[in-house]
Design an enzyme around this catalytic site. Structure first.
Site, PDB file in Angstrom:
ATOM      1  N   SER A   9      -3.899  -8.827   7.082  1.00  0.00           N
ATOM      2  CA  SER A   9      -3.629  -7.553   7.315  1.00  0.00           C
ATOM      3  C   SER A   9      -2.975  -7.339   8.866  1.00  0.00           C
ATOM      4  CB  SER A   9      -4.670  -6.631   7.578  1.00  0.00           C
ATOM      5  OG  SER A   9      -4.342  -5.414   7.868  1.00  0.00           O
ATOM      6  N   ARG A  60       0.044   4.513  17.433  1.00  0.00           N
ATOM      7  CA  ARG A  60      -0.330   5.372  16.371  1.00  0.00           C
ATOM      8  C   ARG A  60      -0.205   6.966  16.630  1.00  0.00           C
ATOM      9  NH1 ARG A  60       0.480   2.293  12.452  1.00  0.00           N
ATOM     10  NH2 ARG A  60      -1.166   0.389  12.054  1.00  0.00           N
ATOM     11  N   ASP A  94      -7.173   3.324  12.744  1.00  0.00           N
ATOM     12  CA  ASP A  94      -5.965   4.012  12.721  1.00  0.00           C
ATOM     13  C   ASP A  94      -5.900   5.218  11.971  1.00  0.00           C
ATOM     14  OD1 ASP A  94      -4.545   1.846  14.137  1.00  0.00           O
ATOM     15  OD2 ASP A  94      -4.321   0.691  12.429  1.00  0.00           O
ATOM     16  N   ASP A 119       0.884  -1.344   0.115  1.00  0.00           N
ATOM     17  CA  ASP A 119      -0.090   0.029  -0.037  1.00  0.00           C
ATOM     18  C   ASP A 119       0.937   1.327   0.035  1.00  0.00           C
ATOM     19  OD1 ASP A 119      -2.161  -1.171  -0.112  1.00  0.00           O
ATOM     20  OD2 ASP A 119      -2.826  -0.953   2.144  1.00  0.00           O
TER      21      ASP A 119
HETATM   22  N1  ARG Z   1      -8.163  -3.483  15.898  1.00  0.00           N
HETATM   23  C1  ARG Z   1      -6.777  -2.976  16.561  1.00  0.00           C
HETATM   24  C2  ARG Z   1      -6.886  -1.375  16.709  1.00  0.00           C
HETATM   25  O1  ARG Z   1      -7.937  -0.825  16.154  1.00  0.00           O
HETATM   26  C3  ARG Z   1      -5.559  -3.637  15.659  1.00  0.00           C
HETATM   27  C4  ARG Z   1      -5.524  -2.681  14.272  1.00  0.00           C
HETATM   28  C5  ARG Z   1      -4.435  -2.954  13.582  1.00  0.00           C
HETATM   29  N2  ARG Z   1      -4.123  -2.052  12.507  1.00  0.00           N
HETATM   30  C6  ARG Z   1      -3.726  -2.535  11.214  1.00  0.00           C
HETATM   31  N3  ARG Z   1      -3.525  -1.340  10.277  1.00  0.00           N
HETATM   32  N4  ARG Z   1      -3.862  -3.697  10.805  1.00  0.00           N
HETATM   33  O2  ARG Z   1      -6.175  -0.972  17.445  1.00  0.00           O
END
Ligand code: ARG
Length: 422
Positions: free
Chosen positions: A198, A117, A146, A36
């Site tokens: 992912s 993040r 995110d 990506d």
């Molecule tokens: N569901 C978790 C969260 O919102 C993990 C997210 C993982 N992020 C990703 N871009 N794969 O914190």
């Protein structure tokens, strides 16, 4: 939407911080080296006619080759690619606070991505300012948390910067992305047949989403576990680990003092060997969706229960009734991307105050997917073995006082019972 916007798949701006297309000249791209963000790197140069500077942040994700990532970015036309090792700041400022707050969202998710993040976005702001960028680009989709965490951070810390999220606005599916990558000489690793999980990971854990995980009736397949030994294959001999804390912070494992990053890495190794820290989690996302995640969080699975146990030992019944409510609120704020919200600081002040007394050592037994507290010691324990023993009376405790206590303590309940059962 103008024709050219439509052609490039850009949606009209709906917020104050989204970059105005005409104002995008130099972009700071949060770059992971994956498909990506590599496609983004080319796509931004082409469709915005803008320069791109990359930032890659090391939060302790295992097995990453940062030299390779940097070289790839430069080959794809980035003016520069900065690699920042933020592990100490991540551990000391973010994970440390999570430990003091016993932070779990939805009773199971130790928030590793959510904690990472705001730090990544803060570093992006710093780098964007230092290198004269007008815009920050990230690779989040429109369905996850995110985007909320990154954009809330940028909009809070740097209202002068614009944000673009090409993966959210372009209408490329995976096939088209791969075709775009091929066309532009972007290496696509691991072939194109199977859609990959992912993944996001750092020092505090790893998450997998997508594929069969989206089928709630599908039990976890073995290949999803990249960090942990599966409990079935974990050693037959249990292992004990003693975690020492000072003022709420883990400082030693099995009597050996070490800095926090090393300690977390060591705890992760131990937990991973014994298959500890698997969470198969249905999550209420901030953007409304329910989603299933498979988490592997071996360090958190040892450190958090140890901390919580010690905290309970040194706190009063009233503190122990109260703090979990604040812990839950803290976890929710972090999950929701509001790291910079004043309430988080207010809550941290309480966490710090309580944790002043959280000093001592907790022993945990690791065995085939389980981590269980087996020993406790603390100079601040509100515990007196003499008082607790069944035989003794005297000192601060008088067994003779108990009947009087029970009579008064149960008074209202007894009255209500009588009234309602007349
Ligand atoms: N569901 C978790 C969260 O919102 C993990 C997210 C993982 N992020 C990703 N871009 N794969 O914190």
């Amino acid at each position: 939407m103008s024709a050219s916007e439509q052609a490039s798949g850009r949606l009209p701006r709906t917020s104050s911080y989204e970059a105005d297309i005409a104002a995008v000249h130099r972009v700071l791209l949060l770059y992971s080296g994956g498909l990506d963000t590599s496609v983004m790197l080319k796509w931004i140069q082409d469709s915005y006619d803008a320069e791109v500077i990359c930032l890659t942040v090391n939060l302790g994700q295992p097995g990453e080759d940062y030299e390779l990532i940097r070289a790839k970015a430069l080959r794809l036309g980035a003016l520069d690619c900065h690699v920042v090792d933020a592990r100490e700041e991540f551990a000391g400022e973010f994970i440390a606070r999570a430990i003091k707050a016993n932070a779990l969202y939805g009773s199971g998710y130790p928030l590793f991505t959510a904690l990472g993040r705001p730090l990544i976005a803060k570093l992006a702001v710093e780098q964007a300012r230092a290198s004269g960028c007008d815009t920050i680009a990230h690779g989040c989709t429109g369905k996850g948390n995110d985007q909320v965490r990154i954009e809330a951070t940028v909009a809070t810390l740097a209202p002068e910067l614009g944000v673009i999220a090409p993966v959210r606005s372009w209408q490329m599916g995976r096939e088209e992305e791969i075709a775009y990558a091929r066309e532009h000489g972007i290496p696509v690793k691991g072939g194109t047949e199977g859609v990959p999980y992912s993944i996001d990971d750092n020092l505090w854990g790893r998450s997998s989403e997508g594929r069969w995980i989206e089928d709630l009736a599908h039990a976890p397949e073995d290949d999803v576990f990249a960090l942990l030994t599966r409990p079935e294959q974990a050693p037959d001999a249990a292992e004990e680990v003693r975690v020492a804390f000072e003022r709420g912070m883990p400082v030693a494992l099995n009597g050996e003092r070490m800095p926090l990053v090393a300690l977390l890495e060591r705890a992760a190794e131990l937990g991973a060997r014994h298959g500890v820290g698997i969470v198969d989690h249905i999550e209420d996302r901030i953007v409304g969706l329910k989603v299933r995640d498979i988490y592997e969080a071996p360090a958190a699975a040892i450190i958090l229960p140890a901390h919580q146990e010690l905290e309970r030992l040194v706190c009063t019944i009233h503190e122990n009734q109260f703090k979990p409510q604040l812990d839950r609120q803290w976890a929710y704020l972090i999950y929701a991307g509001l790291w910079w919200e004043p309430l988080r600081g207010d809550l941290d002040a309480y966490m710090d105050e309580v944790n002043e007394r959280v000093t001592g050592e907790i022993g945990i037994k690791l065995y085939k997917g389980h981590a269980r507290v087996i020993t406790r010691s603390s100079p601040n324990a509100l515990y007196d073995a003499e008082l607790a023993s069944f035989a003794q009376s005297g000192g601060l405790f008088s067994q003779a006082a108990s009947p009087g206590f029970i009579e008064l303590f149960s008074l209202q309940s007894r009255m209500a019972w009588r009234l309602r059962n007349r």
